[in-house]
Design an enzyme around this catalytic site. Structure first.
Site, short mmCIF file in Angstrom:
data_model
loop_
_atom_site.label_atom_id
_atom_site.label_comp_id
_atom_site.label_asym_id
_atom_site.label_seq_id
_atom_site.Cartn_x
_atom_site.Cartn_y
_atom_site.Cartn_z
CE1 TYR A 177 22.22 53.41 -97.19
CE2 TYR A 177 22.75 51.72 -98.81
CZ TYR A 177 23.13 52.79 -98.01
OH TYR A 177 24.44 53.23 -98.05
NE ARG A 224 24.25 45.42 -105.66
CZ ARG A 224 25.39 46.00 -105.31
NH1 ARG A 224 25.39 47.06 -104.54
NH2 ARG A 224 26.54 45.50 -105.72
N GLY A 312 32.67 46.31 -108.86
CA GLY A 312 32.62 47.72 -108.52
C GLY A 312 33.93 48.43 -108.79
NE ARG A 313 36.21 50.18 -103.12
CZ ARG A 313 36.67 50.31 -101.87
NH1 ARG A 313 37.89 49.90 -101.58
NH2 ARG A 313 35.92 50.84 -100.93
#
Length: 367
Positions: A177, A224, A312-313
């Site tokens: 990004y 991050r 995360g998951r």
């Protein structure tokens, strides 16, 4: 593993364990990116994490990267986010807001403008818009005014986050990004003060960090990073020189933490973890969704220099992940069809241990 569940200092906070809920976009928003009420329930369910980091949140309309991504730049969005963070605090949790500008990983269908980027370098791949998956367009190189405005967008978003009760903020400088695009020579071909050599390419990230730290205090700010991670058509041949230089500047600002993404250059992350003077968060990746593998990944990350471990998951499918790991209970299987859009299904309906009868163990994912 005993230290995994011990209290640990984190800036002005004390966390009850070393487990961090990693930022994960879930798409439970209105069309304009306002959080839906179900988000408050979702995050509050996971308040047992040492720290909850919100999904990537956009500080302006042009920062948006895909359909149903969440934002924080209007009064209505601020009110909705305040309900979320209040719900987490009522459960005894701690929560940071992650702020992200997508840069070239965007499309005019999302906001009516040509996406912004350091340089006119199109990303390979297709955009996630409300209808269809068009190719990413060639972005518009940012002017100095664009850069100054974007720095202020990050700062304003951080200020709003603090005002509505977030405990701190994390700047998204990873995963291809906008900040990451400035760091990499493949996407930053500028010849002005924000490009060229390493000092120029890290300048934007440092300016964003400085502005955000001025609003909320440096100890309440993290960044991050994903050195060497190729997601979103990224390439960083000089990363072993770029990231030490960046961390040196972030250290001078007194930032509280850096957060490394799974899939990054492992050797470089080890080196950077030992270079950083304050808290290091390492994302442990997905891997097999079972308790032993998750604990083993945590152990490896601690040995690599982590102070905190983000998942995360595992947190997505297990609202009570710390308790499951502490007791070595089985983990729930996740439901990929409901990852990014939808309602409560596959979002707030994952069972916790207290809902599971003794003779009906939680479902362990196949792998």
């Amino acid at each position: 593993m005993s230290t995994l569940f011990d209290p640990v200092p984190f800036g002005a906070l004390e966390l009850p364990n070393r487990l961090v809920m990693s930022p994960m976009g879930r798409g439970r928003t209105t069309v304009d990116g306002t959080p839906l009420p179900v988000m408050a329930e979702y995050y509050a369910q996971r308040a047992g994490a040492g720290l909850v980091i919100s999904e990537a949140t956009h500080p302006s309309p042009v920062a948006v990267g895909h359909a149903h991504s969440v934002r924080l730049h209007t009064a209505e969005q601020a009110r909705a986010w305040a309900e979320v963070v209040d719900a987490v605090h009522r459960r005894g949790g701690r929560m940071y807001l992650q702020i992200m500008h997508a840069g070239r990983i965007s499309h005019p269908d999302l906001h009516g403008e040509t996406p912004l980027a350091p340089s006119a370098v199109r990303a390979d791949g297709t955009a996630r818009v409300f209808r269809g998956k068009p190719d990413y367009p060639v972005p518009r190189p940012m002017t100095e005014d664009d850069i100054a405005r974007t720095v202020e967008d990050f700062a304003r978003c951080a200020r709003t986050a603090a005002e509505i009760g977030f405990d701190g903020v994390e700047i998204h400088g990873a995963n291809g990004y906008l900040l990451h695009q400035f760091l990499a020579s493949a996407t930053n071909r500028r010849s002005d003060a924000h490009g060229g050599d390493i000092a120029g390419r890290i300048r934007f990230a440092v300016e964003v960090a400085r502005a955000v730290a001025a609003e909320v205090g440096p100890e309440r700010v993290g960044m991050r990073l994903s050195p060497g991670f190729p997601l979103n058509d990224m390439s960083e041949p000089d990363r072993t020189e770029t990231y030490p230089a960046l961390l040196t500047e972030l250290d001078r600002l007194g930032l509280g933490h850096v957060h490394f993404v799974a899939g990054s250059d492992t050797d470089l992350v080890r080196r950077l973890s030992r270079l950083w003077k304050r808290t290091v968060v390492i994302n442990c990746g997905t891997g097999p969704l079972d308790t032993d593998s998750t604990l083993a990944a945590a152990d490896r990350a601690l040995k690599d220099g982590a102070h905190l471990l983000s998942f995360g998951r595992q947190f997505l499918a297990n609202p009570d992940l710390p308790e499951r790991l502490r007791t070595r209970a089985p983990l729930n299987a996740w439901q990929p069809p409901f990852f990014y859009e939808g309602s409560a299904r596959g979002y707030t309906d994952y069972p916790v241990l207290s809902d599971t009868a003794p003779d009906t163990p939680a479902v362990t994912a196949a792998h």
